[in-house]
Write a protein that holds these residues in place. Structure first.
Motif, PDB file in Angstrom:
ATOM      1  N   ILE A 179       0.833  -1.201   0.000  1.00  0.00           N
ATOM      2  CA  ILE A 179       0.000   0.000   0.000  1.00  0.00           C
ATOM      3  C   ILE A 179       0.869   1.252   0.000  1.00  0.00           C
ATOM      4  N   ALA A 180       1.997   1.211   0.706  1.00  0.00           N
ATOM      5  CA  ALA A 180       2.910   2.362   0.736  1.00  0.00           C
ATOM      6  C   ALA A 180       3.459   2.667  -0.649  1.00  0.00           C
ATOM      7  N   ILE A 181       3.756   1.624  -1.440  1.00  0.00           N
ATOM      8  CA  ILE A 181       4.219   1.845  -2.817  1.00  0.00           C
ATOM      9  C   ILE A 181       3.162   2.616  -3.602  1.00  0.00           C
ATOM     10  N   THR A 182       1.913   2.215  -3.439  1.00  0.00           N
ATOM     11  CA  THR A 182       0.823   2.897  -4.136  1.00  0.00           C
ATOM     12  C   THR A 182       0.719   4.356  -3.703  1.00  0.00           C
ATOM     13  N   LEU A 183       0.762   4.608  -2.403  1.00  0.00           N
ATOM     14  CA  LEU A 183       0.633   5.972  -1.900  1.00  0.00           C
ATOM     15  C   LEU A 183       1.803   6.842  -2.342  1.00  0.00           C
ATOM     16  N   MET A 184       3.015   6.288  -2.326  1.00  0.00           N
ATOM     17  CA  MET A 184       4.186   7.059  -2.764  1.00  0.00           C
ATOM     18  C   MET A 184       4.131   7.344  -4.271  1.00  0.00           C
ATOM     19  N   THR A 185       3.511   6.435  -5.012  1.00  0.00           N
ATOM     20  CA  THR A 185       3.346   6.671  -6.458  1.00  0.00           C
ATOM     21  C   THR A 185       2.345   7.780  -6.702  1.00  0.00           C
ATOM     22  N   TRP A 186       1.226   7.744  -5.984  1.00  0.00           N
ATOM     23  CA  TRP A 186       0.195   8.770  -6.164  1.00  0.00           C
ATOM     24  C   TRP A 186       0.677  10.149  -5.742  1.00  0.00           C
ATOM     25  N   THR A 187       1.542  10.198  -4.730  1.00  0.00           N
ATOM     26  CA  THR A 187       2.060  11.492  -4.251  1.00  0.00           C
ATOM     27  C   THR A 187       3.361  11.884  -4.931  1.00  0.00           C
ATOM     28  N   ASP A 188       3.832  11.055  -5.876  1.00  0.00           N
ATOM     29  CA  ASP A 188       5.029  11.346  -6.671  1.00  0.00           C
ATOM     30  C   ASP A 188       6.268  11.533  -5.794  1.00  0.00           C
ATOM     31  N   LEU A 189       6.442  10.639  -4.822  1.00  0.00           N
ATOM     32  CA  LEU A 189       7.633  10.643  -3.968  1.00  0.00           C
ATOM     33  C   LEU A 189       8.506   9.458  -4.379  1.00  0.00           C
ATOM     34  N   ALA A 190       9.364   9.694  -5.376  1.00  0.00           N
ATOM     35  CA  ALA A 190      10.115   8.601  -5.988  1.00  0.00           C
ATOM     36  C   ALA A 190      11.065   7.924  -5.003  1.00  0.00           C
ATOM     37  N   GLU A 191      11.775   8.708  -4.196  1.00  0.00           N
ATOM     38  CA  GLU A 191      12.738   8.129  -3.265  1.00  0.00           C
ATOM     39  C   GLU A 191      12.047   7.246  -2.229  1.00  0.00           C
ATOM     40  N   LEU A 192      10.960   7.728  -1.661  1.00  0.00           N
ATOM     41  CA  LEU A 192      10.217   6.930  -0.687  1.00  0.00           C
ATOM     42  C   LEU A 192       9.587   5.707  -1.336  1.00  0.00           C
ATOM     43  N   ARG A 193       9.204   5.828  -2.603  1.00  0.00           N
ATOM     44  CA  ARG A 193       8.650   4.668  -3.306  1.00  0.00           C
ATOM     45  C   ARG A 193       9.705   3.576  -3.447  1.00  0.00           C
ATOM     46  N   ARG A 194      10.940   3.958  -3.725  1.00  0.00           N
ATOM     47  CA  ARG A 194      12.009   2.963  -3.827  1.00  0.00           C
ATOM     48  C   ARG A 194      12.264   2.290  -2.480  1.00  0.00           C
ATOM     49  N   VAL A 195      12.227   3.073  -1.407  1.00  0.00           N
ATOM     50  CA  VAL A 195      12.396   2.492  -0.071  1.00  0.00           C
ATOM     51  C   VAL A 195      11.267   1.514   0.230  1.00  0.00           C
ATOM     52  N   ALA A 196      10.041   1.918  -0.088  1.00  0.00           N
ATOM     53  CA  ALA A 196       8.897   1.028   0.131  1.00  0.00           C
ATOM     54  C   ALA A 196       9.017  -0.234  -0.711  1.00  0.00           C
ATOM     55  N   GLY A 197       9.563  -0.103  -1.916  1.00  0.00           N
ATOM     56  CA  GLY A 197       9.754  -1.272  -2.772  1.00  0.00           C
ATOM     57  C   GLY A 197      10.752  -2.259  -2.190  1.00  0.00           C
ATOM     58  N   VAL A 198      11.839  -1.742  -1.621  1.00  0.00           N
ATOM     59  CA  VAL A 198      12.838  -2.612  -0.990  1.00  0.00           C
ATOM     60  C   VAL A 198      12.236  -3.326   0.211  1.00  0.00           C
ATOM     61  N   VAL A 199      11.490  -2.577   1.036  1.00  0.00           N
ATOM     62  CA  VAL A 199      10.845  -3.179   2.206  1.00  0.00           C
ATOM     63  C   VAL A 199       9.826  -4.233   1.773  1.00  0.00           C
ATOM     64  N   ALA A 200       9.062  -3.923   0.727  1.00  0.00           N
ATOM     65  CA  ALA A 200       8.055  -4.873   0.243  1.00  0.00           C
ATOM     66  C   ALA A 200       8.705  -6.163  -0.258  1.00  0.00           C
ATOM     67  N   ALA A 201       9.810  -6.049  -1.014  1.00  0.00           N
ATOM     68  CA  ALA A 201      10.482  -7.247  -1.533  1.00  0.00           C
ATOM     69  C   ALA A 201      11.042  -8.093  -0.408  1.00  0.00           C
ATOM     70  N   ALA A 202      11.673  -7.447   0.581  1.00  0.00           N
ATOM     71  CA  ALA A 202      12.270  -8.196   1.688  1.00  0.00           C
ATOM     72  C   ALA A 202      11.199  -8.849   2.556  1.00  0.00           C
ATOM     73  N   SER A 203      10.173  -8.080   2.924  1.00  0.00           N
ATOM     74  CA  SER A 203       9.130  -8.626   3.800  1.00  0.00           C
ATOM     75  C   SER A 203       8.320  -9.704   3.086  1.00  0.00           C
ATOM     76  N   TYR A 204       8.053  -9.512   1.785  1.00  0.00           N
ATOM     77  CA  TYR A 204       7.310 -10.521   1.027  1.00  0.00           C
ATOM     78  C   TYR A 204       8.075 -11.835   1.001  1.00  0.00           C
ATOM     79  N   SER A 205       9.375 -11.770   0.757  1.00  0.00           N
ATOM     80  CA  SER A 205      10.177 -12.993   0.679  1.00  0.00           C
ATOM     81  C   SER A 205      10.162 -13.743   2.005  1.00  0.00           C
ATOM     82  N   LEU A 206      10.364 -13.026   3.110  1.00  0.00           N
ATOM     83  CA  LEU A 206      10.366 -13.674   4.419  1.00  0.00           C
ATOM     84  C   LEU A 206       8.979 -14.211   4.771  1.00  0.00           C
TER      85      LEU A 206
END
Length: 239
Positions: A179-206
């Motif tokens: 959800i954070a990736i979506t919100l960062m995309t809608w608010t055009d916060l590219a740096e935070l979107r990348r951070v959310a993407g890293v967190v999403a990939a790591a948490s999803y894998s675990l």
């Protein structure tokens, strides 16, 4: 799963051999049911929910590695495969005990719709139809639906066996990160979107590593999992 695999194989064979679309699709439609029948016949020997879930982690890690290496085409292919395998995870979440099964079924339906939507988006990206900002924008919508489903599945039955609080906590983190990736995309916060993407990939894998184990236990014969019988989640009315 059948439609998702057809989409992936059609795109792959078309790009690999430059076959006509209708020839590729016809070949897959004729041959894939045989593979599905074999999979159905071996369902007692192979826990397909667990296997497909673990393969989704491998595909996502491949997409991350391709992104780091700057291989855009490989990343798009890995994300397409991951989105198709994500169907197994989204459907498997429905086996989680929940306090309000009707609500879970409703949200779960839209979660699966979100995964199918994501498969279409990734297929368009592989075909070169979507790219850049338009791809990022369109991919954000199904991620929100999927994230909400992961949150609901993990929260409404939090701690239920055999999932347990650790697996469900990772599920909550994964849903929140999507959800954070979506919100960062809608608010055009590219740096935070990348951070959310890293967190999403790591948490999803675990999370999926634990989820796959729980699904394995649930699909095991009852006599082999006496210590892991699922119990109803106590409702607040009984507290």
């Amino acid at each position: 799963m059948y439609l998702a695999v057809v989409a992936v194989l059609t795109l792959f064979l078309h790009s690999l051999a430059d076959w006509a679309w209708w020839v590729t699709l016809l070949l897959i439609v004729l041959l894939l049911p045989v593979a599905l029948v074999i999979g159905f016949m071996t369902r007692q020997e192979v826990r397909w929910s667990t296997v497909l879930s673990y393969l989704s982690v491998a595909a996502l890690m491949g997409a991350v590695a391709a992104q780091v290496a700057g291989a855009t085409a490989a990343r798009d292919w890995c994300l397409l495969i991951w989105s198709a395998l994500l169907l197994a995870v989204a459907i498997g979440c429905s086996s989680h005990p929940m306090r309000r099964p009707a609500w879970g079924l409703f949200v779960g339906f839209w979660g699966v719709v979100g995964v199918l939507w994501l498969v279409v988006i990734q297929a368009l990206a592989v075909a070169g139809v979507l790219g850049g900002a338009s791809y990022t924008w369109w991919a954000a919508w199904p991620l929100a639906l999927i994230g909400v489903w992961f949150l609901v599945a993990s929260a409404t039955g939090f701690g239920a066996r055999p999932f347990g609080p650790i697996i469900d906590s990772l599920g909550l983190l994964t849903g929140a990160a999507f959800i954070a990736i979506t919100l960062m995309t809608w608010t055009d916060l590219a740096e935070l979107r990348r951070v959310a993407g890293v967190v999403a990939a790591a948490s999803y894998s675990l999370w999926v590593l634990g989820l796959g184990w729980a699904l394995w236990v649930l699909e095991s014969p009852a006599e082999n999992r006496d210590g892991f019988r699922s119990h109803p989640v106590p409702s607040s009315a009984n507290a």
